[in-house]
Design a protein around this motif. Structure first.
Motif, PDB file in Angstrom:
ATOM      1  N   VAL A  56       0.837  -1.201   0.000  1.00  0.00           N
ATOM      2  CA  VAL A  56       0.000   0.000   0.000  1.00  0.00           C
ATOM      3  C   VAL A  56       0.870   1.248   0.000  1.00  0.00           C
ATOM      4  O   VAL A  56       1.998   1.249   0.478  1.00  0.00           O
ATOM      5  CB  VAL A  56      -0.958   0.050   1.216  1.00  0.00           C
ATOM      6  N   CYS A  57       0.292   2.303  -0.537  1.00  0.00           N
ATOM      7  CA  CYS A  57       0.951   3.605  -0.518  1.00  0.00           C
ATOM      8  C   CYS A  57       0.612   4.294   0.807  1.00  0.00           C
ATOM      9  O   CYS A  57      -0.511   4.212   1.285  1.00  0.00           O
ATOM     10  CB  CYS A  57       0.463   4.447  -1.688  1.00  0.00           C
ATOM     11  N   THR A  58       1.581   4.952   1.408  1.00  0.00           N
ATOM     12  CA  THR A  58       1.377   5.598   2.711  1.00  0.00           C
ATOM     13  C   THR A  58       1.454   7.118   2.622  1.00  0.00           C
ATOM     14  O   THR A  58       1.424   7.796   3.632  1.00  0.00           O
ATOM     15  CB  THR A  58       2.427   5.107   3.713  1.00  0.00           C
ATOM     16  N   VAL A  59       1.602   7.621   1.410  1.00  0.00           N
ATOM     17  CA  VAL A  59       1.610   9.077   1.218  1.00  0.00           C
ATOM     18  C   VAL A  59       0.274   9.435   0.549  1.00  0.00           C
ATOM     19  O   VAL A  59      -0.135   8.785  -0.415  1.00  0.00           O
ATOM     20  CB  VAL A  59       2.788   9.505   0.312  1.00  0.00           C
ATOM     21  N   ILE A  60      -0.400  10.436   1.074  1.00  0.00           N
ATOM     22  CA  ILE A  60      -1.673  10.837   0.465  1.00  0.00           C
ATOM     23  C   ILE A  60      -1.331  11.555  -0.833  1.00  0.00           C
ATOM     24  O   ILE A  60      -1.267  12.780  -0.905  1.00  0.00           O
ATOM     25  CB  ILE A  60      -2.477  11.763   1.406  1.00  0.00           C
ATOM     26  N   CYS A  61      -1.125  10.741  -1.883  1.00  0.00           N
ATOM     27  CA  CYS A  61      -0.492  11.267  -3.092  1.00  0.00           C
ATOM     28  C   CYS A  61      -1.473  11.970  -4.035  1.00  0.00           C
ATOM     29  O   CYS A  61      -1.051  12.773  -4.861  1.00  0.00           O
ATOM     30  CB  CYS A  61       0.233  10.133  -3.803  1.00  0.00           C
ATOM     31  N   SER A  62      -2.761  11.639  -3.923  1.00  0.00           N
ATOM     32  CA  SER A  62      -3.776  12.293  -4.755  1.00  0.00           C
ATOM     33  C   SER A  62      -5.138  11.835  -4.253  1.00  0.00           C
ATOM     34  O   SER A  62      -5.234  11.042  -3.316  1.00  0.00           O
ATOM     35  CB  SER A  62      -3.621  11.910  -6.232  1.00  0.00           C
ATOM     36  N   ASP A  67      -6.855   9.751  -5.607  1.00  0.00           N
ATOM     37  CA  ASP A  67      -6.954   8.328  -5.915  1.00  0.00           C
ATOM     38  C   ASP A  67      -6.044   7.464  -5.044  1.00  0.00           C
ATOM     39  O   ASP A  67      -5.885   6.268  -5.276  1.00  0.00           O
ATOM     40  CB  ASP A  67      -6.613   8.083  -7.388  1.00  0.00           C
ATOM     41  N   HIS A  68      -5.465   8.096  -4.040  1.00  0.00           N
ATOM     42  CA  HIS A  68      -4.492   7.425  -3.187  1.00  0.00           C
ATOM     43  C   HIS A  68      -5.022   6.131  -2.566  1.00  0.00           C
ATOM     44  O   HIS A  68      -4.304   5.128  -2.493  1.00  0.00           O
ATOM     45  CB  HIS A  68      -4.051   8.390  -2.084  1.00  0.00           C
ATOM     46  N   GLU A  69      -6.272   6.145  -2.108  1.00  0.00           N
ATOM     47  CA  GLU A  69      -6.808   4.979  -1.398  1.00  0.00           C
ATOM     48  C   GLU A  69      -6.787   3.716  -2.255  1.00  0.00           C
ATOM     49  O   GLU A  69      -6.812   2.610  -1.741  1.00  0.00           O
ATOM     50  CB  GLU A  69      -8.238   5.252  -0.907  1.00  0.00           C
TER      51      GLU A  69
HETATM   52 CU   LIG Z   1      -0.342   7.203  -2.702  1.00  0.00          CU
END
Ligand SMILES: [Cu+2]
Length: 143
Positions: free
Chosen positions: A123-129, A131-133
């Motif tokens: 999983v990605c842990t940076v709220i990157c956009s 669409d992050h979730e």
């Molecule tokens: Cu992300």
């Protein structure tokens, strides 16, 4: 809908697993298989030749993650644009030493696959956009 808040990582020290195996004082390690991953600008992980990206490893296998990160909308205060964290699929508990922050460009991480066969999740842990979730990928450990 099951939406769990993810940790927002800020100012976290880089993990020890980042260090190069050829660094002084370390004994030589078996050649690690290199796995190439793209953490893309559309908040998706991608792997060449795979429509649905998925990583399959052997339990305890030494691997090198070569991750190319491209910026989505947001940048963390520490400059990270995406994360790459391994969770147990069953309960989403974190796997120790598998928590990386990605800066723009190519980074390599030398890691050892979990010893327990089964299903995991990246999983990605940076709220990157916005669409992050949806930024996650299957990770399977074979016996
Ligand atoms: Cu992300």
């Amino acid at each position: 809908m099951l939406v769990k808040a993810r940790r927002i990582l800020a100012c976290v020290a880089m993990p020890a697993a980042l260090s190069c195996p050829c660094a002084a004082g370390q004994s030589p390690q078996p050649a690690a298989r290199v796995i190439e991953i793209l953490a893309d600008h559309d908040s998706r992980y991608k792997m060449a030749g795979q429509k649905q990206p998925m990583i399959t490893v052997k339990a305890g296998e030494p691997i090198t993650l070569r991750i190319t990160a491209k910026k989505a909308k947001n940048v963390n205060r520490d400059g990270a644009i995406h994360g790459f964290t391994l969770l147990h699929a069953k309960d989403r508990s974190p796997v120790p030493d598998w928590d990386f922050l990605l800066k723009p460009g190519v980074q390599e991480f030398s890691v050892t696959a979990p010893g327990g066969p089964g299903e995991y999740l990246v999983v990605c842990t940076v709220i990157c956009s916005q669409d992050h979730e949806g930024m996650e990928m299957k990770f399977v450990v074979r016996p």
